[in-house]
Design a protein around this motif. Structure first.
Motif, mmCIF file in Angstrom:
data_model
loop_
_atom_site.group_PDB
_atom_site.id
_atom_site.type_symbol
_atom_site.label_atom_id
_atom_site.label_comp_id
_atom_site.label_asym_id
_atom_site.label_seq_id
_atom_site.Cartn_x
_atom_site.Cartn_y
_atom_site.Cartn_z
ATOM 1 N N LEU A 1 -6.514 -72.073 82.021
ATOM 2 C CA LEU A 1 -7.725 -73.171 81.855
ATOM 3 C C LEU A 1 -8.884 -72.956 81.172
ATOM 4 C CD1 LEU A 1 -6.865 -74.416 85.578
ATOM 5 C CD2 LEU A 1 -5.704 -75.264 83.459
ATOM 6 N N ALA A 2 -9.296 -71.690 81.586
ATOM 7 C CA ALA A 2 -10.923 -71.504 80.950
ATOM 8 C C ALA A 2 -10.548 -71.046 79.521
ATOM 9 C CB ALA A 2 -11.452 -70.182 81.452
ATOM 10 N N ALA A 3 -9.274 -70.540 78.952
ATOM 11 C CA ALA A 3 -9.305 -70.154 77.753
ATOM 12 C C ALA A 3 -8.881 -71.487 76.734
ATOM 13 C CB ALA A 3 -8.193 -69.156 77.556
ATOM 14 N N GLU A 4 -8.344 -72.419 77.449
ATOM 15 C CA GLU A 4 -7.761 -73.779 76.779
ATOM 16 C C GLU A 4 -9.170 -74.507 76.598
ATOM 17 O OE1 GLU A 4 -4.954 -77.493 77.208
ATOM 18 O OE2 GLU A 4 -5.322 -76.146 78.943
ATOM 19 N N ARG A 5 -9.998 -74.465 77.566
ATOM 20 C CA ARG A 5 -11.276 -75.147 77.639
ATOM 21 C C ARG A 5 -12.176 -74.427 76.324
ATOM 22 N NH1 ARG A 5 -12.342 -78.829 81.665
ATOM 23 N NH2 ARG A 5 -14.585 -78.618 81.030
ATOM 24 N N VAL A 6 -12.297 -73.217 76.374
ATOM 25 C CA VAL A 6 -13.050 -72.633 75.377
ATOM 26 C C VAL A 6 -12.627 -72.809 74.174
ATOM 27 C CG1 VAL A 6 -14.050 -70.412 74.335
ATOM 28 C CG2 VAL A 6 -14.135 -70.724 76.804
ATOM 29 N N ARG A 7 -11.324 -73.023 73.740
ATOM 30 C CA ARG A 7 -10.669 -73.118 72.640
ATOM 31 C C ARG A 7 -10.941 -74.629 72.047
ATOM 32 N NH1 ARG A 7 -4.305 -73.413 71.839
ATOM 33 N NH2 ARG A 7 -4.477 -75.261 73.161
ATOM 34 N N ALA A 8 -10.911 -75.526 72.989
ATOM 35 C CA ALA A 8 -11.248 -76.770 72.769
ATOM 36 C C ALA A 8 -12.758 -77.042 72.270
ATOM 37 C CB ALA A 8 -10.980 -78.026 73.823
ATOM 38 N N TYR A 9 -13.649 -76.305 72.931
ATOM 39 C CA TYR A 9 -15.237 -76.335 72.633
ATOM 40 C C TYR A 9 -15.404 -75.631 71.236
ATOM 41 C CZ TYR A 9 -20.059 -75.188 72.492
ATOM 42 O OH TYR A 9 -21.292 -75.072 72.301
ATOM 43 N N LEU A 10 -14.769 -74.353 71.135
ATOM 44 C CA LEU A 10 -15.102 -73.667 69.678
ATOM 45 C C LEU A 10 -14.414 -74.436 68.677
ATOM 46 C CD1 LEU A 10 -14.959 -70.019 70.881
ATOM 47 C CD2 LEU A 10 -16.848 -71.224 70.669
ATOM 48 N N SER A 11 -13.305 -75.285 68.869
ATOM 49 C CA SER A 11 -12.582 -76.052 67.783
ATOM 50 C C SER A 11 -12.968 -77.175 67.155
ATOM 51 C CB SER A 11 -11.035 -75.841 68.033
ATOM 52 O OG SER A 11 -10.449 -74.617 68.254
#
Length: 476
Positions: A440-450
């Motif tokens: 969940l954390a990795a998906e949210r970070v990916r969404a933010y950085l992308s």
């Protein structure tokens, strides 16, 4: 490659992860697999967090977590085990045999939490065994209807109930000799105030104690395998996290680390102290995430006494002792935990006993628990060859009905530069909760950085590994 930041300061990471327990390491592993530059910062001198293993006096001494269920109960953990190749040798992740007993009537009653226990009793009266089947059937029905999702416990119909409420319709033995000692001994929870939904979802997902496994080489095996593949800095305490435009600064006496995003993989109270989250849903949820302390005493024995009936762990109900809650014979968990002919025993106090003893000197803690354990383990010496006391002030997150109510808004908050991982995120106090939160954390970070507004000029979004994508979809 990391990029320099304006002014010639230290290179700018994509992500800094604070905390090298299973949640932080699994988050970093997933993000690194997506091509991100990631560094993990750990305050302690070794990785593992509450799954750390101490190697001394020829023993593997697990300081916190002891075991974990099979694939059906801990799917995220077993996917990671397979991805790292830790299960290529079947002996590396052995089953814990004769795992659980319950003390009643002056002796341990084996087969607790196993189908065989319905025949042998496992400390329960015939009526209580019948009611255990009724409770198991009820939980199975709720699980089939999707009302017991370990990742979203706030959606359960029983979200407003406590653990005590869950057991109230059934024979009192079920509460006194199974539900209460389980919740207190393995979660550190007070059943009268702790939420039923996470506890019930955990039981429904994990099945019986006959599915329990351990790591042959210590419970920190997973953490060490992850750390070997990552950029990890230990002895790096973080004191504050602040945002500065598109840069997040992670401050420490050892220097400031800068990153485009940060994941706080630390207990909720620590995360709230490090970072003042501007999102109200995050602030309110973190403030409600209480923790129970963890305390255990490990005893290295030259000539270990053995239980009357072989088992790895014995639950001590409050009806038998209000201070001592669990006795584990760790050398029975796996032969490699102690040298041949020696023993390794751990004593775990009850939640009230933990609060009473937590601030006492190690010697006092050990003496009081050993004195109580002598009643349940005849021949237990008051002077073992080595004593190790383990303390975690933030031991296990305690889910309450109010925390569940706040979790819904927390789960749908907008992605931001600072995100969170840990077993408190799904309010599931176990290593599976920690590992599952990493996706969940990795998906949210990916969404933010992308997002286009935050993508560096000329950069293209990092392509995630297929495995990470599968994990993210399954958590939705």
């Amino acid at each position: 490659m990391t990029r320099p930041i304006p002014g010639g300061a230290a290179p700018l990471l994509d992500v800094a992860v604070v905390g090298a327990g299973p949640a932080g390491l699994a988050t970093a592993y997933t993000l690194a697999g997506q091509g991100r530059t990631v560094r993990v910062l750990e305050a302690a001198g070794a990785v593992g967090g509450r799954m750390r293993t101490v190697r001394e006096h020829g023993c593997l001494i697990d300081t916190g977590a002891e075991m974990f269920p099979g694939r059906a109960g801990y799917p995220a953990t077993w996917r990671l085990i397979a991805d790292l190749g830790l299960d290529r040798d079947p002996a590396a992740v052995p089953n814990v045999r004769d795992a659980l007993a319950v003390w009643r009537g002056g002796r341990p009653r084996p087969n607790a939490g196993r189908p065989l226990g319905l025949l042998t009793g496992a400390g329960l009266s015939p009526r209580a065994r019948f009611d255990l089947v009724r409770l198991q059937a009820r939980l199975a029905r709720l699980a089939r209807r999707g009302e017991l999702d370990p990742g979203r416990p706030e959606r359960a119909r029983i979200a407003e109930d406590t653990v005590a409420d869950l057991a109230r319709p059934y024979h009192p033995d079920l509460y006194d000799y199974l539900v209460h000692p389980l919740a207190a001994g393995f979660f550190g929870w007070d059943p009268e105030r702790s939420a039923a939904a996470p506890f019930a979802a955990h039981l429904a997902a994990c099945g019986g104690s006959h599915t329990w496994h351990t790591y042959r080489d210590g419970m920190d095996t997973l953490a060490r395998a992850l750390a070997d593949r990552l950029d990890v800095t230990t002895d790096h305490p973080v004191t504050r996290v602040t945002g500065d435009g598109d840069i997040v600064r992670v401050e420490s006496p050892r220097g400031t680390v800068t990153a485009r995003a940060v994941v706080l993989a630390v207990p909720a109270p620590v995360a709230a102290r490090l970072y003042d989250d501007p999102r109200a849903a995050a602030r309110e949820f973190l403030a409600e995430c209480g923790y129970t302390p963890m305390l255990r005493v490990s005893l290295v024995m030259d000539a270990p006494p053995e239980p009357a009936r072989p088992s790895f762990a014995t639950l001590i109900p409050a009806t038998a002792d209000t201070l001592l809650n669990v006795i584990t014979f760790d050398h029975r968990k796996h032969p490699g935990r102690a040298p041949r002919g020696h023993g390794l025993i751990s004593l775990i106090p009850s939640p009230s006993g933990c609060r009473e003893l937590f601030g006492e000197p190690d010697r006092t803690v050990a003496e009081r628990l050993i004195a109580r354990a002598g009643h349940f383990v005849p021949g237990l010496r008051a002077d073992p060859s080595h004593v190790r006391v383990h303390r975690f002030r933030h031991g296990l997150p305690e889910a309450t009905p109010r925390a569940l109510r706040l979790r819904g808004a927390f789960a749908v908050r907008p992605a931001a530069a600072v995100e969170y991982a840990g077993d408190w995120v799904p309010l599931r106090p176990c290593s599976e909760g920690a590992v599952a939160s990493a996706s969940l954390a990795a998906e949210r970070v990916r969404a933010y950085l992308s997002s286009p507004a935050r993508r560096p000029a000329g950069a293209v979004p990092a392509a995630p590994r297929a495995a990470a994508d599968v994990h993210s979809r399954e958590q939705r």
